[in-house]
Scaffold this motif. Sequence first.
Motif, PDB file in Angstrom:
ATOM      1  N   TYR A  32       0.808  -1.216   0.000  1.00  0.00           N
ATOM      2  CA  TYR A  32       0.000   0.000   0.000  1.00  0.00           C
ATOM      3  C   TYR A  32       0.841   1.266   0.000  1.00  0.00           C
ATOM      4  O   TYR A  32       1.723   1.435   0.846  1.00  0.00           O
ATOM      5  N   ARG A  33       0.532   2.142  -0.945  1.00  0.00           N
ATOM      6  CA  ARG A  33       1.038   3.502  -0.889  1.00  0.00           C
ATOM      7  C   ARG A  33       0.239   4.212   0.186  1.00  0.00           C
ATOM      8  O   ARG A  33      -0.978   4.035   0.271  1.00  0.00           O
ATOM      9  N   MET A  34       0.895   5.052   0.972  1.00  0.00           N
ATOM     10  CA  MET A  34       0.213   5.591   2.134  1.00  0.00           C
ATOM     11  C   MET A  34       0.470   7.075   2.325  1.00  0.00           C
ATOM     12  O   MET A  34       1.426   7.630   1.778  1.00  0.00           O
ATOM     13  N   GLY A  35      -0.389   7.681   3.106  1.00  0.00           N
ATOM     14  CA  GLY A  35      -0.240   9.104   3.360  1.00  0.00           C
ATOM     15  C   GLY A  35      -0.835   9.517   4.692  1.00  0.00           C
ATOM     16  O   GLY A  35      -1.535   8.736   5.349  1.00  0.00           O
ATOM     17  N   ALA A  40      -8.405  20.352  10.714  1.00  0.00           N
ATOM     18  CA  ALA A  40      -8.595  21.235  11.862  1.00  0.00           C
ATOM     19  C   ALA A  40     -10.075  21.614  11.934  1.00  0.00           C
ATOM     20  O   ALA A  40     -10.782  21.577  10.922  1.00  0.00           O
ATOM     21  N   PRO A  41     -10.550  21.999  13.105  1.00  0.00           N
ATOM     22  CA  PRO A  41     -11.959  22.379  13.253  1.00  0.00           C
ATOM     23  C   PRO A  41     -12.340  23.498  12.288  1.00  0.00           C
ATOM     24  O   PRO A  41     -11.633  24.508  12.184  1.00  0.00           O
ATOM     25  N   GLY A  42     -13.414  23.288  11.567  1.00  0.00           N
ATOM     26  CA  GLY A  42     -13.908  24.300  10.648  1.00  0.00           C
ATOM     27  C   GLY A  42     -13.120  24.421   9.357  1.00  0.00           C
ATOM     28  O   GLY A  42     -13.395  25.312   8.545  1.00  0.00           O
ATOM     29  N   LYS A  43     -12.155  23.546   9.152  1.00  0.00           N
ATOM     30  CA  LYS A  43     -11.340  23.618   7.941  1.00  0.00           C
ATOM     31  C   LYS A  43     -11.466  22.332   7.141  1.00  0.00           C
ATOM     32  O   LYS A  43     -11.867  21.294   7.649  1.00  0.00           O
ATOM     33  N   GLU A  44     -11.070  22.408   5.877  1.00  0.00           N
ATOM     34  CA  GLU A  44     -11.101  21.230   5.028  1.00  0.00           C
ATOM     35  C   GLU A  44      -9.917  20.314   5.373  1.00  0.00           C
ATOM     36  O   GLU A  44      -8.910  20.752   5.891  1.00  0.00           O
ATOM     37  N   ARG A  45     -10.102  19.072   4.999  1.00  0.00           N
ATOM     38  CA  ARG A  45      -9.016  18.105   5.176  1.00  0.00           C
ATOM     39  C   ARG A  45      -7.815  18.522   4.342  1.00  0.00           C
ATOM     40  O   ARG A  45      -7.973  18.930   3.193  1.00  0.00           O
ATOM     41  N   GLN A 111      -4.668  13.996  -2.911  1.00  0.00           N
ATOM     42  CA  GLN A 111      -6.065  14.329  -2.704  1.00  0.00           C
ATOM     43  C   GLN A 111      -6.738  13.213  -1.904  1.00  0.00           C
ATOM     44  O   GLN A 111      -6.372  12.042  -2.031  1.00  0.00           O
ATOM     45  N   GLY A 112      -7.710  13.575  -1.142  1.00  0.00           N
ATOM     46  CA  GLY A 112      -8.410  12.571  -0.365  1.00  0.00           C
ATOM     47  C   GLY A 112      -8.989  11.458  -1.216  1.00  0.00           C
ATOM     48  O   GLY A 112      -8.960  10.286  -0.828  1.00  0.00           O
ATOM     49  N   ASP A 113      -9.480  11.803  -2.394  1.00  0.00           N
ATOM     50  CA  ASP A 113     -10.092  10.820  -3.287  1.00  0.00           C
ATOM     51  C   ASP A 113      -9.078   9.829  -3.853  1.00  0.00           C
ATOM     52  O   ASP A 113      -9.472   8.802  -4.423  1.00  0.00           O
TER      53      ASP A 113
END
Length: 128
Positions: A32-35, A40-45, A111-113
Amino acid sequence: QVQLVEYGGGSVQAGASLRLSCAGPGGTFSSYRMGWFRQAPGKEREFVAYISTSGGTTYHADSVKGRFTISRDNAKNTMYLQMNSLKPEDTAVYYCAAVDYRRRVFGVPSQGDDYDYWGQGTQVTVSS
């Protein structure tokens, strides 16, 4: 389903260090490639760092470059994030993630996706 478990978070003062760990599946972990990501609260990942299957290629976001280091020990089925010189703006829930080994993601997955499996997260709080 791939299970990822993070641990090592906590509350520290600015300037301190923490090491996060992410335990992955035995037997296939090295596939697995990993990251690491954080939110943070109120912020995007936010993407933090990436590591290739062998650990030979790493990439760190500009916001943490020179302070954080991603690494992995495939013999222990574990990935790490060494965080030094922590700042209050590093306060967030930190997540480890893995790309399914059957999936092709070109370049650095930032990217998260790009990621298929996620841990439950571990809180890091840095006070000034």
